[in-house]
Design a protein around this motif. Sequence first.
Motif, PDB file in Angstrom:
ATOM      1  N   LEU A  85      19.538  35.813  62.863  1.00  0.00           N
ATOM      2  CA  LEU A  85      20.281  34.770  62.613  1.00  0.00           C
ATOM      3  C   LEU A  85      21.394  34.329  63.844  1.00  0.00           C
ATOM      4  CD1 LEU A  85      20.738  32.504  60.380  1.00  0.00           C
ATOM      5  CD2 LEU A  85      22.643  34.225  59.431  1.00  0.00           C
ATOM      6  N   ALA A  86      21.674  35.370  64.435  1.00  0.00           N
ATOM      7  CA  ALA A  86      22.710  35.268  65.463  1.00  0.00           C
ATOM      8  C   ALA A  86      21.803  34.575  66.829  1.00  0.00           C
ATOM      9  CB  ALA A  86      23.136  36.344  66.017  1.00  0.00           C
ATOM     10  N   ALA A  87      20.606  35.094  66.876  1.00  0.00           N
ATOM     11  CA  ALA A  87      19.732  34.499  68.002  1.00  0.00           C
ATOM     12  C   ALA A  87      19.365  33.163  67.856  1.00  0.00           C
ATOM     13  CB  ALA A  87      18.580  35.317  68.073  1.00  0.00           C
ATOM     14  N   PHE A  88      18.949  32.702  66.550  1.00  0.00           N
ATOM     15  CA  PHE A  88      18.572  31.322  66.180  1.00  0.00           C
ATOM     16  C   PHE A  88      19.904  30.581  66.396  1.00  0.00           C
ATOM     17  CE2 PHE A  88      15.227  33.168  63.548  1.00  0.00           C
ATOM     18  CZ  PHE A  88      14.061  32.776  64.479  1.00  0.00           C
ATOM     19  N   ALA A  89      20.960  30.964  66.123  1.00  0.00           N
ATOM     20  CA  ALA A  89      22.427  30.162  66.298  1.00  0.00           C
ATOM     21  C   ALA A  89      22.548  29.881  67.710  1.00  0.00           C
ATOM     22  CB  ALA A  89      23.525  30.990  65.857  1.00  0.00           C
ATOM     23  N   ARG A  90      22.325  31.049  68.752  1.00  0.00           N
ATOM     24  CA  ARG A  90      22.153  30.651  70.044  1.00  0.00           C
ATOM     25  C   ARG A  90      21.266  29.615  70.600  1.00  0.00           C
ATOM     26  NH1 ARG A  90      25.070  34.612  73.351  1.00  0.00           N
ATOM     27  NH2 ARG A  90      24.424  33.276  74.922  1.00  0.00           N
TER      28      ARG A  90
END
Length: 398
Positions: A85-90
Amino acid sequence: MRLFFPPAQRFTVASRHRLAEAQLEQGLLDRAGKFALAALRREAADARGSVALIEQCQPQDAREWMMLGSACLEVREPAYDGRALAAFARALASEGDDTVRLRSLLGSARALMRQDKIAEAERPLAAAVALAPMHGEAAGRYGRTVARSDPDRAVDWLSQQIAAGNRCAAVLESWAGALAAAGRRQQAEAATGLDQFLRQSRAVAPPGWSSLDAFHAALAEELADHPARRPERLGSASVHSVRIDEPHLTGSRHMAALESHLETLIVAHLDSLDGNHPFLRARPAAARVRYWVLLSHGEGHQIPHAHPAGWLSGVYYLSVPEVIAGGSGSEGCLQFVLPERVSAPGRAIEGPTIRPQSGLFVTFPSHAHHRTFPYTPALGDTAPRIVVAFDLEHRDDG
């Protein structure tokens, strides 16, 4: 319909993976080569290794962050879902093209669903549909997610998609599932279309072979030590099975004959399809035949699933143990199902059941949910059940 089989492959994924790992050890891979290796690690069921390599490269743009998020999802552990989720947000915060943005929105929704954040998952899916209104996966996932809380709203929205021309398998699958979740079983069965489009036939020996048994025996011998054999990946529909995704290699002895045999069988079934169902209105003018082989023993089976990337799917049975072919229960059989409740995957309404026989050829709409059952082998029976499965996928370039 024109059918196109993939060209014979010179190298298997496993061999390309081994070569790339050796090049990494020797310091011969540039940044692009390392990301290509990360993708190969995912295909080789080494998702953690893929994540580690991408993180070592330190993602710098939207595409690289999207790749990291996708690799994290493959690990299928709660901690990695949060990292995804954090990577997709980036990725979404970086400047990227619409394809990367779409994949990141869909990935974000998957990560949220894994965390049981159903309501939150609707937001990135709605954004994905707004970005690409006719994208099958985006529409299908959005409809399926809405159906968890409001099946009737999902049915209405998916019906509008179908009327607008979005009739791909992912949308039809979600439409049937939403109808089932809303308690509209008869309509769900009609949406699946099995009463119209489920086909069975018995093959005969292809040209050049003395018998069908001789043909099957030659194929089984080649598949027994095929270099592309691999265990099923975590999260796939198959359980306790060996899979061959690249049956036709440049050195194959009988795979070209198998493809010709499959084409003859597929065309005969295609010629029998008729009606006004949305499935038929989505029929492609040209299709790519993607096929693979599954080998399994007693515990090998498939959990309920559909084939959202296909239009028409099917199976051809090369080898079936007598305990299945001559049995009377559900052991080893193929069964079509309707999801009973979208919020409770795994619970299903039972539909038609097919008893496998060597030489049996079955086709069905790719959006139809189906499963198989494990079986108890006869004492001393070590021969695997061998099944060729395939999807006809849209080929836009004809």
